[in-house]
Design an enzyme around this catalytic site. Structure first.
Site: not given
Ligand code: ZN
Length: 315
Positions: A97, A115, A172, A192
């Site tokens: 991200h 996150e 991740h 992605r």
């Molecule tokens: Zn994520």
């Protein structure tokens, strides 16, 4: 006037990698491929709804928009957090991200995303992808171009109770056989990087975002070790898992009773094990595994009784 805890009804998302583990929380899941429970969600792609009291039927976004006093008049154009429970029956694609700055410029004013994951349960030998092994950006690009994924991606074995902080810029992925509670910035900006060359039912590969991924991946990747802090409050063991610029997340393990104070702008509580009740003034609110409660600003003193484990978060 009494301030009530607000119990939220989650939204469920079917995913190709999802399973049936969310049914163990007492939820009616939409299919055998249920991947995500959006517990506290105020997002265009999903809105959780208040189930009790005077705000019953309102979405979290509506509360944020029209009843900002419940959040201590915090500023911001959207509720800041998104809490999900993820059931990965298959490996999720490998992602990264952007941070707020990058997302603002390149994604129409969107937020970036930091996150974190609390592993509720997992299969033996379950793994996540957490960071990478490239030492320089050049090496990163070369490894991606040559498809040296096994060398590049750092795999970490997990066990129930583990916690991982995933700041923006960290490569991740949650691996198969993992049930995790995710607390994140309220954003959906995802690039992605790798999808294990998997094809969907129509034989198509999912879209990758290599250029943007390469731009935002932090090099070198040094996953941060978290120092956790414990505090025993009567029969409640509290553990602070992370305190960062975007959120604070902790765990509560209740084995009896404890008196507490809610002095934050708001407090989110997700019950991941057990049951009990909350006593506030003359009112008693039972809770059970799978419940998600928001304690508004000014909630003040309350008492917990029971045997339960909760993940709690606030700003
Ligand atoms: Zn994520």
């Amino acid at each position: 006037m009494t301030i009530e805890p607000l119990f939220f009804k989650p939204v469920f998302k079917e995913r190709i990698w999802g399973g049936t583990a969310l049914a163990d929380f007492g939820y009616t899941i939409p299919s055998q491929r249920t991947g995500e429970c959006w517990a506290f969600a105020a997002h265009q792609n999903g809105q959780s709804v208040v189930q009790n009291g005077m705000y019953k039927g309102l979405t979290l976004s509506e509360l944020w928009e029209h009843h900002r006093h419940l959040f201590g008049q915090l500023e911001g154009d959207r509720f800041p957090l998104l809490t999900k429970i993820l059931d990965a029956d298959q490996d999720l694609s490998v992602q990264v991200h952007p941070n707020d700055e990058f997302a603002k410029i390149h994604e129409n004013g969107e937020l970036g995303k930091t996150e974190c994951w609390y592993i509720i349960d997992c299969e033996k030998d379950a793994e996540i992808i957490y960071g990478h092994n490239a030492k320089t950006k050049e090496e990163l690009i070369a490894m991606i171009k040559r498809g040296k994924w096994e060398e590049l991606l750092r795999r970490v074995k997990v066990k129930p109770g583990d916690f991982f902080y995933v700041p923006s810029g960290t490569v991740h992925a949650i691996g198969k056989g993992i049930l995790a509670l995710e607390t994140q910035q309220n954003s959906d900006t995802t690039y992605r990087l790798y999808d294990y060359d998997r094809k969907d039912e129509e034989g198509k590969l999912r879209e990758l975002h290599l250029e943007k991924s390469i731009e935002v991946i932090e090099v070198p990747s040094i996953p941060e070790r978290q120092t956790v802090h414990h505090e025993q409050i009567e029969d409640l063991l509290t553990t602070t898992l992370i305190e960062c610029a975007y959120f604070s997340v902790g765990k509560w393990k209740l084995s009896g009773s404890a008196s507490l104070m809610q002095q934050k702008p708001f407090l989110l509580i997700s019950v991941i094990e057990g049951e009990g009740h909350m006593i506030s003034g003359e009112y008693v609110y039972p809770f059970i595994k799978g419940d998600h409660m928001l304690l508004p600003h000014g909630f003040g003193e309350f008492k917990l009784e029971g045997y339960a484990e909760c993940i709690v978060s606030h700003l």
